[in-house]
Motif scaffolding. Structure first.
Motif, PDB file in Angstrom:
ATOM      1  N   THR A  51      -7.130 -11.535 -25.341  1.00  0.00           N
ATOM      2  CA  THR A  51      -8.491 -11.899 -25.740  1.00  0.00           C
ATOM      3  C   THR A  51      -8.544 -13.327 -26.258  1.00  0.00           C
ATOM      4  OG1 THR A  51      -9.034  -9.612 -26.293  1.00  0.00           O
ATOM      5  CG2 THR A  51     -10.421 -11.323 -27.261  1.00  0.00           C
ATOM      6  N   VAL A  52      -7.535 -13.718 -27.035  1.00  0.00           N
ATOM      7  CA  VAL A  52      -7.470 -15.092 -27.531  1.00  0.00           C
ATOM      8  C   VAL A  52      -7.444 -16.065 -26.359  1.00  0.00           C
ATOM      9  CG1 VAL A  52      -6.052 -16.765 -28.773  1.00  0.00           C
ATOM     10  CG2 VAL A  52      -6.337 -14.451 -29.689  1.00  0.00           C
ATOM     11  N   CYS A  53      -6.598 -15.788 -25.371  1.00  0.00           N
ATOM     12  CA  CYS A  53      -6.494 -16.670 -24.204  1.00  0.00           C
ATOM     13  C   CYS A  53      -7.758 -16.620 -23.355  1.00  0.00           C
ATOM     14  CB  CYS A  53      -5.280 -16.286 -23.362  1.00  0.00           C
ATOM     15  SG  CYS A  53      -3.693 -16.470 -24.199  1.00  0.00           S
ATOM     16  N   ASP A  54      -8.303 -15.423 -23.138  1.00  0.00           N
ATOM     17  CA  ASP A  54      -9.492 -15.256 -22.293  1.00  0.00           C
ATOM     18  C   ASP A  54     -10.685 -16.033 -22.835  1.00  0.00           C
ATOM     19  OD1 ASP A  54      -8.072 -13.543 -20.677  1.00  0.00           O
ATOM     20  OD2 ASP A  54      -8.914 -11.715 -21.535  1.00  0.00           O
ATOM     21  N   SER A  55     -10.938 -15.883 -24.117  1.00  0.00           N
ATOM     22  CA  SER A  55     -12.170 -16.414 -24.704  1.00  0.00           C
ATOM     23  C   SER A  55     -12.049 -17.842 -25.217  1.00  0.00           C
ATOM     24  CB  SER A  55     -12.625 -15.508 -25.860  1.00  0.00           C
ATOM     25  OG  SER A  55     -12.937 -14.206 -25.395  1.00  0.00           O
ATOM     26  N   PHE A  56     -10.836 -18.279 -25.558  1.00  0.00           N
ATOM     27  CA  PHE A  56     -10.703 -19.560 -26.264  1.00  0.00           C
ATOM     28  C   PHE A  56      -9.690 -20.506 -25.620  1.00  0.00           C
ATOM     29  CE2 PHE A  56     -12.060 -16.321 -29.322  1.00  0.00           C
ATOM     30  CZ  PHE A  56     -13.235 -16.892 -29.788  1.00  0.00           C
ATOM     31  N   PHE A  57      -9.417 -20.337 -24.324  1.00  0.00           N
ATOM     32  CA  PHE A  57      -8.395 -21.184 -23.704  1.00  0.00           C
ATOM     33  C   PHE A  57      -8.771 -22.666 -23.757  1.00  0.00           C
ATOM     34  CE2 PHE A  57     -11.224 -20.026 -20.233  1.00  0.00           C
ATOM     35  CZ  PHE A  57     -11.355 -21.193 -19.487  1.00  0.00           C
ATOM     36  N   ILE A  58     -10.054 -22.991 -23.680  1.00  0.00           N
ATOM     37  CA  ILE A  58     -10.461 -24.396 -23.757  1.00  0.00           C
ATOM     38  C   ILE A  58     -10.213 -24.946 -25.164  1.00  0.00           C
ATOM     39  CG2 ILE A  58     -12.403 -25.993 -23.607  1.00  0.00           C
ATOM     40  CD1 ILE A  58     -11.544 -25.071 -20.913  1.00  0.00           C
ATOM     41  N   SER A  59     -10.608 -24.189 -26.190  1.00  0.00           N
ATOM     42  CA  SER A  59     -10.359 -24.625 -27.575  1.00  0.00           C
ATOM     43  C   SER A  59      -8.878 -24.839 -27.829  1.00  0.00           C
ATOM     44  CB  SER A  59     -10.894 -23.572 -28.555  1.00  0.00           C
ATOM     45  OG  SER A  59     -12.288 -23.556 -28.577  1.00  0.00           O
ATOM     46  N   ILE A  60      -8.067 -23.949 -27.302  1.00  0.00           N
ATOM     47  CA  ILE A  60      -6.625 -24.048 -27.519  1.00  0.00           C
ATOM     48  C   ILE A  60      -6.053 -25.247 -26.778  1.00  0.00           C
ATOM     49  CG2 ILE A  60      -4.427 -22.885 -27.119  1.00  0.00           C
ATOM     50  CD1 ILE A  60      -5.998 -20.217 -27.530  1.00  0.00           C
ATOM     51  N   LEU A  61      -6.449 -25.411 -25.513  1.00  0.00           N
ATOM     52  CA  LEU A  61      -5.936 -26.537 -24.727  1.00  0.00           C
ATOM     53  C   LEU A  61      -6.365 -27.884 -25.304  1.00  0.00           C
ATOM     54  CD1 LEU A  61      -6.476 -25.098 -21.133  1.00  0.00           C
ATOM     55  CD2 LEU A  61      -4.273 -25.541 -22.244  1.00  0.00           C
ATOM     56  N   LYS A  62      -7.523 -27.927 -25.959  1.00  0.00           N
ATOM     57  CA  LYS A  62      -7.997 -29.158 -26.587  1.00  0.00           C
ATOM     58  C   LYS A  62      -7.453 -29.329 -28.002  1.00  0.00           C
ATOM     59  CE  LYS A  62     -12.382 -29.854 -24.127  1.00  0.00           C
ATOM     60  NZ  LYS A  62     -13.855 -30.015 -24.279  1.00  0.00           N
ATOM     61  N   ASN A  63      -6.584 -28.427 -28.421  1.00  0.00           N
ATOM     62  CA  ASN A  63      -5.985 -28.460 -29.756  1.00  0.00           C
ATOM     63  C   ASN A  63      -7.031 -28.336 -30.862  1.00  0.00           C
ATOM     64  OD1 ASN A  63      -3.627 -28.494 -31.346  1.00  0.00           O
ATOM     65  ND2 ASN A  63      -3.931 -30.658 -31.852  1.00  0.00           N
TER      66      ASN A  63
END
Length: 643
Positions: A265-277
């Motif tokens: 769920t973390v990866c599905d919903s927030f992959f852009i936020s994570i990739l942008k740090n």
């Protein structure tokens, strides 16, 4: 009206004259259906909303699961007493209450917590129930269906929340509908609050509302009650001594206790936020950051890695598309204004289902958007706009932030604009898809296929004389079984002879057709008529593509239901590799220039996915279709015959 609470109880429920709505909050059931995905998504979104203004540090969310002794859960005995008093008035409430009561004897209790860092936390806890917009503690702790609004318009637009119901996702995750929140503000003040969602109930001779608050209460000189939070001196699990917020949910539902689903769920919903740090998430001992997210996305333990099999969870495709594709600029109009987006687009023949990740600038994915009539096209895309686009997308989100919708909009003008925007979103992305198909499926030049078509048709006739297929109705039951090479005359004489013999012997042996006709309410001009509709088994349909033409041949020779029928309508329905059918995904005009009835030599009229008035000669219908460059040759169809 002055309220007098039970000051001896840590949990406060407002007294009422009598029970009027003995029901659980409907939002509980909606979030239960979303499961751990809804819980994780809502709490991380709330943490991103609380990011410290002006800070370049990523928001950190620590998700932990564990066990706690029931005696260490603040005020739990008072809640258990009330749950024992609950009375259900319909099947659902009775079953829910029984489920809650069955959980009361646990001594060791599972819990989940969400703690954020580099966030503001809640403000104004010292002021308690102040009703001030600046005191976010009072809004979060004591208000239902209300969310705090930032004074800074840009920050407010970027925030994920807007409906004020997300807090209840935490209640829904608990078998007892109970949750706590620990807060540490900019002054270092540490407080603990909580809510529980029961039903209106009678307790110790008095009637109370359904919602309870873990809070203290004070009275002014006029004896008016006002809530104030408890200082946080409770068990380590509830401790929060760094600025920010911590959610603790005891009596965690078993189906929520799943690290793999939380990580996905973390990866599905927030992959852009994570990739942008912008976001780092810890799930127990696992870190999900810009440096580690690919360890999960590209791991078959979490996601299907074979591209041809990715049909439900598209995150590996989205991440690849976002990291490796140059964005295209597209403009979407909603009647009133234009909205400008970046579309990261990837075309790959191996992709079985095309989806678009619609992402807010906060970095949260709203939905896997299905482009109308393009669900099975081989593409993947990520759509991101700016602050103006963010504001509009936010207005279109449903309350769970999982879909763009017009249904929650009451103003007819705004609803019309929302409908136009969603429709235009499909149209503009469809243009990009069709252009990619055209570029990637170029023909090698013109060729004369008349002789080839003649040979193919002749071969069809020879092969189909040997064996004919079957026809089945939509529910899959067989109309006519395959048969040998008896001639029509032999078959007819045999049937007549059998009938005479049966009649002479006084025995009635009527062969009963195993199927009932399936009626459909079909538009004919400006009227509607009931017609019979059958789906054709692949065995009785021959399809071949040669250059810029396609030939379809249907054999209805053995269908008693179609005896005497001279014309029919034939419709197309796309089917994927798993056998899932998409009735409205295909439009004939998008893939074919012209349809010719080979029995008459005339051009057929078609509308949407239906070819009209196809001639049947001796049980055979034959069509020749001229292809457009946009036809995706690997598409599979179910063909429907309507008479």
């Amino acid at each position: 009206m002055q309220l007098k609470f039970d000051d001896n109880q840590q949990w406060k429920f407002s007294p009422i004259p009598n029970i009027e709505e003995p029901l659980f909050n409907r939002s509980l059931e909606r979030f239960k259906e979303m499961g751990v995905k809804g819980l994780t998504r809502e709490n991380i979104q709330n943490s991103l909303d609380g990011k410290l203004p002006g800070s370049d540090k990523p928001v950190i969310v620590k998700i932990k699961t564990g066990e706690i002794h029931e005696k260490d859960i603040p005020g739990i005995e008072g809640i258990k007493e009330r749950i024992k008093c609950l009375v259900g008035h319909n099947k659902y409430t009775k079953e829910t209450i029984q489920h809650m009561q069955n959980k009361l004897d646990q001594k060791i209790v599972r819990y989940i917590s969400f703690e954020d860092l580099n966030t503001k936390g809640l403000t104004g806890a010292r002021n308690g129930q102040s009703n001030s917009k600046k005191d976010t503690w009072g809004i979060y702790a004591y208000s239902k269906g209300v969310h705090f609004e930032e004074d800074d318009e840009k920050i407010e637009i970027a925030r994920g929340g807007s409906h004020g119901v997300g807090k209840i996702a935490s209640n829904a995750a608990s078998d007892l509908h109970i949750m706590y929140f620990a807060n540490c503000d900019e002054n270092g003040d540490q407080h603990l609050g909580g809510t529980v969602q029961l039903i209106e109930h009678e307790y110790k001779g008095r009637v109370y509302r359904s919602t309870g608050y873990f809070t203290d209460v004070r009275y002014d000189k006029n004896n008016n009650a006002k809530f104030f939070p408890y200082e946080n001196r409770y068990h380590e699990v509830f401790k929060k001594d760094t600025r920010g917020l911590k959610i603790v949910i005891p009596y965690l539902r078993k189906e929520y206790d799943n690290d793999i689903e939380i990580i996905k769920t973390v990866c599905d919903s927030f992959f852009i936020s994570i990739l942008k740090n912008k976001l780092i998430v810890y799930v127990n001992d696992k870190e999900i950051s810009k440096d580690t997210i690919l360890d999960y996305v590209n791991n078959e333990k979490y996601y299907e890695q074979e591209i041809t099999e990715i049909k439900k969870e598209f995150t590996p495709l989205y991440v690849n598309t976002y990291l490796n594709c140059t964005p295209k600029k597209i403009v979407i109009n909603n009647i009133a204004q234009d909205f400008h987006f970046d579309l990261y687009f990837r075309y790959d023949e191996r992709i079985p289902r095309g989806r678009v990740a619609i992402v807010r600038t906060i970095g949260m994915k709203i939905e896997d958007f299905i482009v109308s009539n393009n669900a099975t096209k081989p593409f993947n895309a990520v759509l991101i706009g700016g602050s103006k686009e963010d504001e509009y997308l936010k207005s279109l989100e449903n309350e769970a932030h999982t879909k763009l919708s017009k249904d929650h909009i009451n103003d007819e003008k705004l609803k019309k604009q929302a409908t136009r925007f969603i429709n235009n979103l499909s149209k503009e992305i469809a243009k990009v898809i069709n252009e990619a198909i055209r570029v990637n499926n170029k023909t090698d030049g013109l060729m004369d296929t008349k002789d080839i078509l003649y040979v193919v048709e002749t071969q069809f006739r020879k092969e189909l004389e040997k064996s004919l297929g079957t026809v089945r109705v939509k529910n899959g039951r067989t109309l006519v079984k395959s048969f040998g090479s008896e001639s029509k005359k032999e078959k007819r004489n045999k049937k007549q002879k059998t009938g005479v013999e049966n009649k002479a012997n006084g025995v009635r042996k009527q062969k009963r057709d195993p199927l009932k006709w399936q009626k459909t309410h079909t538009e004919i001009g400006d009227k509607f008529e009931d017609r019979e509709r059958y789906s054709a088994n692949p065995e009785m349909v021959d399809r071949v593509i040669l250059g810029d033409r396609e030939i379809l041949r249907f054999n209805f020779f053995k269908s008693e239901q179609l005896v005497g029928i001279q014309t029919c309508d034939i419709s197309f329905s796309v089917i994927d590799g798993m056998g899932v059918e998409y009735n409205d995904e295909f439009k004939i005009y998008d893939s074919y220039k012209e349809v010719i009835d080979m029995n008459t030599g005339q051009t057929c009229y078609f509308v949407k996915n239906v070819i009209k008035n196809v001639r049947i000669n001796n049980g055979i219908a034959q069509l020749q279709l001229r292809l457009r460059d946009t036809l995706h040759g690997s598409l599979k169809f179910v063909y429907y015959v309507e008479v």
